[in-house]
Design a protein around this motif. Sequence first.
Motif, PDB file in Angstrom:
ATOM      1  N   LYS A 657       0.842  -1.198   0.000  1.00 56.27           N
ATOM      2  CA  LYS A 657       0.000   0.000   0.000  1.00 56.27           C
ATOM      3  C   LYS A 657       0.872   1.241   0.000  1.00 56.27           C
ATOM      4  N   PRO A 658       0.492   2.245  -0.780  1.00 59.16           N
ATOM      5  CA  PRO A 658       1.287   3.477  -0.747  1.00 59.16           C
ATOM      6  C   PRO A 658       1.198   4.141   0.615  1.00 59.16           C
ATOM      7  N   VAL A 659       2.267   4.762   0.983  1.00 56.12           N
ATOM      8  CA  VAL A 659       2.279   5.448   2.267  1.00 56.12           C
ATOM      9  C   VAL A 659       1.331   6.634   2.226  1.00 56.12           C
ATOM     10  N   GLU A 660       0.441   6.681   3.192  1.00 55.20           N
ATOM     11  CA  GLU A 660      -0.534   7.761   3.200  1.00 55.20           C
ATOM     12  C   GLU A 660       0.130   9.066   3.602  1.00 55.20           C
ATOM     13  N   GLN A 661      -0.271  10.128   2.939  1.00 56.06           N
ATOM     14  CA  GLN A 661       0.252  11.443   3.282  1.00 56.06           C
ATOM     15  C   GLN A 661      -0.355  11.890   4.610  1.00 56.06           C
ATOM     16  N   LEU A 662       0.483  12.432   5.464  1.00 54.43           N
ATOM     17  CA  LEU A 662      -0.018  12.961   6.727  1.00 54.43           C
ATOM     18  C   LEU A 662      -0.801  14.239   6.457  1.00 54.43           C
ATOM     19  N   SER A 663      -2.012  14.271   6.942  1.00 52.46           N
ATOM     20  CA  SER A 663      -2.807  15.477   6.723  1.00 52.46           C
ATOM     21  C   SER A 663      -2.303  16.580   7.632  1.00 52.46           C
ATOM     22  N   VAL A 687      13.532  17.919  31.843  1.00 45.10           N
ATOM     23  CA  VAL A 687      13.746  16.707  31.039  1.00 45.10           C
ATOM     24  C   VAL A 687      14.280  15.611  31.939  1.00 45.10           C
ATOM     25  N   GLN A 688      13.625  14.433  31.898  1.00 46.06           N
ATOM     26  CA  GLN A 688      14.015  13.327  32.763  1.00 46.06           C
ATOM     27  C   GLN A 688      14.191  12.052  31.946  1.00 46.06           C
ATOM     28  N   LEU A 689      15.105  11.200  32.418  1.00 49.38           N
ATOM     29  CA  LEU A 689      15.319   9.910  31.762  1.00 49.38           C
ATOM     30  C   LEU A 689      14.113   9.008  32.015  1.00 49.38           C
ATOM     31  N   GLN A 690      13.562   8.437  30.929  1.00 43.80           N
ATOM     32  CA  GLN A 690      12.422   7.534  31.036  1.00 43.80           C
ATOM     33  C   GLN A 690      12.878   6.069  30.988  1.00 43.80           C
ATOM     34  N   TRP A 691      13.735   5.758  30.025  1.00 47.21           N
ATOM     35  CA  TRP A 691      14.302   4.401  29.911  1.00 47.21           C
ATOM     36  C   TRP A 691      15.506   4.432  28.980  1.00 47.21           C
ATOM     37  N   LYS A 692      16.289   3.368  29.008  1.00 44.63           N
ATOM     38  CA  LYS A 692      17.398   3.236  28.063  1.00 44.63           C
ATOM     39  C   LYS A 692      17.546   1.758  27.700  1.00 44.63           C
ATOM     40  N   VAL A 693      18.041   1.513  26.477  1.00 44.37           N
ATOM     41  CA  VAL A 693      18.176   0.143  25.969  1.00 44.37           C
ATOM     42  C   VAL A 693      19.605  -0.046  25.480  1.00 44.37           C
ATOM     43  N   ASN A 694      20.223  -1.156  25.857  1.00 45.26           N
ATOM     44  CA  ASN A 694      21.610  -1.459  25.492  1.00 45.26           C
ATOM     45  C   ASN A 694      21.679  -2.095  24.098  1.00 45.26           C
ATOM     46  N   PHE A 695      22.544  -1.563  23.228  1.00 47.35           N
ATOM     47  CA  PHE A 695      22.744  -2.106  21.886  1.00 47.35           C
ATOM     48  C   PHE A 695      24.125  -2.756  21.743  1.00 47.35           C
ATOM     49  N   ASP A 696      24.888  -2.863  22.811  1.00 50.87           N
ATOM     50  CA  ASP A 696      26.198  -3.540  22.851  1.00 50.87           C
ATOM     51  C   ASP A 696      27.324  -2.748  22.212  1.00 50.87           C
ATOM     52  N   LYS A 697      27.037  -1.898  21.238  1.00 52.58           N
ATOM     53  CA  LYS A 697      28.050  -1.042  20.638  1.00 52.58           C
ATOM     54  C   LYS A 697      27.441   0.325  20.355  1.00 52.58           C
ATOM     55  N   CYS A 698      28.264   1.229  19.799  1.00 56.65           N
ATOM     56  CA  CYS A 698      27.845   2.619  19.586  1.00 56.65           C
ATOM     57  C   CYS A 698      26.535   2.706  18.818  1.00 56.65           C
ATOM     58  N   VAL A 699      25.700   3.653  19.233  1.00 48.98           N
ATOM     59  CA  VAL A 699      24.466   3.962  18.499  1.00 48.98           C
ATOM     60  C   VAL A 699      24.677   5.327  17.842  1.00 48.98           C
ATOM     61  N   ASP A 700      25.159   5.307  16.590  1.00 48.23           N
ATOM     62  CA  ASP A 700      25.404   6.547  15.841  1.00 48.23           C
ATOM     63  C   ASP A 700      24.286   6.859  14.860  1.00 48.23           C
ATOM     64  N   SER A 701      23.427   5.882  14.586  1.00 47.82           N
ATOM     65  CA  SER A 701      22.376   6.087  13.590  1.00 47.82           C
ATOM     66  C   SER A 701      21.354   7.103  14.068  1.00 47.82           C
ATOM     67  N   PRO A 702      20.815   7.914  13.141  1.00 45.19           N
ATOM     68  CA  PRO A 702      19.670   8.745  13.512  1.00 45.19           C
ATOM     69  C   PRO A 702      18.488   7.862  13.910  1.00 45.19           C
ATOM     70  N   VAL A 703      17.725   8.316  14.868  1.00 47.43           N
ATOM     71  CA  VAL A 703      16.568   7.551  15.350  1.00 47.43           C
ATOM     72  C   VAL A 703      15.354   7.935  14.508  1.00 47.43           C
ATOM     73  N   THR A 704      14.516   6.945  14.190  1.00 48.99           N
ATOM     74  CA  THR A 704      13.288   7.223  13.438  1.00 48.99           C
ATOM     75  C   THR A 704      12.104   6.648  14.195  1.00 48.99           C
ATOM     76  N   GLN A 705      10.910   7.139  13.871  1.00 52.67           N
ATOM     77  CA  GLN A 705       9.695   6.652  14.536  1.00 52.67           C
ATOM     78  C   GLN A 705       8.593   6.481  13.502  1.00 52.67           C
ATOM     79  N   TYR A 706       7.596   5.673  13.842  1.00 47.24           N
ATOM     80  CA  TYR A 706       6.476   5.425  12.930  1.00 47.24           C
ATOM     81  C   TYR A 706       5.160   5.712  13.646  1.00 47.24           C
ATOM     82  N   GLU A 707       4.525   6.802  13.241  1.00 47.73           N
ATOM     83  CA  GLU A 707       3.196   7.187  13.724  1.00 47.73           C
ATOM     84  C   GLU A 707       3.094   7.220  15.238  1.00 47.73           C
ATOM     85  N   GLY A 708       4.233   7.487  15.909  1.00 46.25           N
ATOM     86  CA  GLY A 708       4.212   7.557  17.367  1.00 46.25           C
ATOM     87  C   GLY A 708       4.045   6.214  18.039  1.00 46.25           C
ATOM     88  N   ARG A 709       4.067   5.106  17.251  1.00 47.34           N
ATOM     89  CA  ARG A 709       3.828   3.770  17.824  1.00 47.34           C
ATOM     90  C   ARG A 709       5.095   2.954  17.988  1.00 47.34           C
TER      91      ARG A 709
END
Length: 1038
Positions: A657-663, A687-709
């Motif tokens: 399905k094509p990605v719907e445009q955000l209105s 600003v407060q720390l909510q949680w953190k997750v270990n990735f075993d090595k450096c996290v240099d990638s930009p973070v992305t999200q999908y529809e807040g989910r």
Amino acid sequence: MEAAEIKSELEEDGTEETNPNVQDEDPESTPISEDAGPKKLYDIQRIRQFGEVPLLIKRMEPQDSVVSYSGAVKVLEEILEFLRRHHIPRGAGIALRITQHTKASCLLILAVLNHNCHFFATDKMLLSQALHGQMCAAGVEYLLVSEHLGVGAMFFERLDSMLVFGEECKLFRIKHGSNDPPVQAKKPLPPNMCYTITTTGTTGSPKLVHVPYECIAPNILSLSQKLNVSMADIIYLGTPCTFDPFVVELFLALQNGSAVLFSHQSMKESPSRVLNALFPSNLAKPGITILQMTPSLFRQFGATAIRERILNSSSSLRVLLLGGEVFPSNAELVSWMDPRILLHKHICNIYGITEISCWALLHMVQSLKSQMPLGTPIDERTVLRIQCETDGDLEYGELFLGSATRRCYIPEIDDKSEELEDDASVCFRATGDMVHRLKDGTICYGERANDVVKRAGNRISLGLITRKVERCLPNGELATCLWLGDLQKLICCIRTLEPKTKVQQRAQTFDILSKLSNAEQPDRFVYLQHLPCNVHGKLDKELLLKECIPLAQPAQEILKSFLLDRLECMDVDDEKAAVKRQRLEDCDPCGYDLSFRQAGGTSFHAITICREIGLQMCIDDEQRHLFEMLLDENIPLRTVLRFLDTAKLVANNTKLKPVEQLSKKVTSCASSCGLVIKRIEQPVLNVQLQWKVNFDKCVDSPVTQYEGRYVCVGAHSKILRVLDPQTGTEQSTVKLPDRIECKATFLSEQLAMVGCYDGSLYGFNPLTGDILWNVEIGGMIKSQPLLSADGSRIVVCSYADDYNVYCLSAERQEVLWCLKIGEKPIFATPIELPREQSLIICTLDGSYARVTLTEGTVEWTQKLREPIFATPVLLDSKASIFLSAEVAGRVHACHVGNGKILATFSTEGNIFSSLVVKTPPTFMGHSFVVFGCIDQHVYCLRCTTGTGRVSVEFQLHWKVNVGAPVYATPTLLTVQPNGLFVWCSATNGQLHLMNFRNGETQWQGKLPGEVFSSACFIENLRKIYVGCRDNYLYCLGI
């Protein structure tokens, strides 16, 4: 030139030259003489005689670009001088790497041949290492590269370049090393070599075929006579240069003084545009008269267009040659044309194999009622042999094509055989096709020899089953049967003219099953509206199989999904089952050894499942049996699943399905009572720390999200995780072969993609972590893959030597086009200009270019002095302006139309951060640009646009010292009721939240490690997500 002349030329040319592999002559000292004996059809002196007759026609708007024979000769002489200047030896092989047919590519081929060399057309998609290996195996030392294509400096040495009709053509010489593959040919190449080509693999694994002039020239002469080709003809040059029928198209024109027509439009992209190019409605432009295509490619025009525009008595077409595949059935031909068309046009079934290059048999259709034969030999030199068993009046067996004179050299075969020692003997080549020879001598196609498979102890013919299925289909619908060897499944794919409901599919499928024996009945029926073609225009069975494998067991998946999601029942062997609640976990039996009722199913649940699966079933008794099995407490779920595996099912091809445009959310502060202004005390931000997750090595990638989910990020540990944004709970994990620094792109909830250091683009399911597909790009991918606004294309930029830009089909991941911009890799993500259907792409050698999204055509290029790491961005207040940043600290405003710089702002340090643009509603006529800099500052520039001579002007709005260099791209975030803020991460781990209006710091903190990752913000959750070099992804709540 008359036919007799060509024949005598062939006889004389065979003894005129020595082996062209080794020649000590200096090409510069042996110019081509006008009196050097009989001339080949492509000889420069011969084609000069056609004078001002058109040779090359490029279809363009509003006017075609035409090159006459005499005009071509002038440019041809320049290319020949170029080759002589670089001492290219006569008899050498010269490889060609071209994207599509152009005026330049046609003349490069003619120049190679007139230099007494032979050409080797290579696949433009081959990466440099593979191309190098293929050229070594073929014994080819030189390479001509056209347009924006490139090759890796590790394998090729660039000698020079020249412009041919404004197109840069580069000459390379291969670099040799100790690990080079050996030359495949153990014997000398034939005299009079014309070209080398690779078979498509239809008759077995791909093989190198060396084609002498004596093999292809009789083909051209005979076809010219049989088709009455003349100077009045225009031939469509549409076959890719890696498929040998293209040689027939070009040589037919050269033999007869005809013209070839080509267009930048492609059948893969838009059959309707190709149709308009070949048969223009503008009467001032000539249409083509000769068209050669595979049936699969020709079908893509559509039955209506074929009947009304192509096979119409008023169309310009005179000859239609359909070959390379099974000829269309009489029923399909009837849907394409009135039978009386056969009185005006030659509709031909043409047949051949690359091993005798190119065509061997020809049949001109006389009637749409009789059985369609393969035809008779095109020339008297071709001999047919059928290795068969006689069955009454019918002979059936594999067809072999042979000739004593039309003999190609195939090292893989001929170096193992002694049969070719006698030059006078007939050399036969296997076609891999099973044929019938009727009592009157007519030969008709049967099937591919490898289409006979063993199924449950029975030998079945996929071709025979396909023909039986097609007899049950309406006119115009097609079928093809595929065998999934690993799953032992027989799949029947049916191409329909229009979508069918599930009820219609089921009815048609039941009708088909009733006419097939038990051993012939397919396990699955897949209904499609498009059958994919490969680059040569043939049905792409590999891609079709790839599409069908996920559909091979849909019914079982429906039941499993229902059990896991609705009843929370689980299979104890499932690795992911630990996170599910097991119903009746202390009971015996458990998991799939339970019956449906023991698992918690009710009669209502059974009805629900039967309703969902039932429409896929072809037989009513099987639906009833499924319902009874679900309600029988003595039948375990494993038995039900096994039953579904054997049931006859209809599957639908689910398309992305094509990605719907955000209105855009529009807010209004006005009411019926007029405008009300209230002063609101803004709360202090914390600003407060909510949680953190270990990735075993450096996290240099930009973070992305999908529809807040979901939030998604990859790491140097080769791990990519999809997490719950509220809790950090892992949704899925993807393990890739190498580190990840690329930002992921979501196409849908069930499909995302990410680039990897291993040089591949991976498509994965964010919900499960399953890798769905991968495409090899050839170099590290750090740039985020771009999904086009309409959801149909993926553009990925990389560090590859060959092509640093690829455009893929989002639906099938097929490569639509590729090119090389500049001379270095690409780090920045491209931006799309949706209205113009174009891209802006920036590279690490400072080049930036505008490229069409549909075809990959470069519209303009410009070059800065320093590399560009920053992703370009459009200026919100003026869509005709985009911004780019040189690493040297200069931000440029450039014109979308030509790329010229309109204004520049200089900083005091390098810029690796990308640019972020914002146009607040309270600042009409102004846009603001925010970015980070190595000089430890975050900058905010005010961009004023106008209509005068200077259309844009930069002013420093504010800059803030954050105490360390800034590599990460700042993030703009809205926090109600406070307003708009800028989030910035510095390399020392410092975090800053600044007021967008004035740059005042509202909050600052520090992470334990360095930060190079660009953050993302989910507004409704008021949470920021940022990666750190202490190996953690952090979630910070505001």
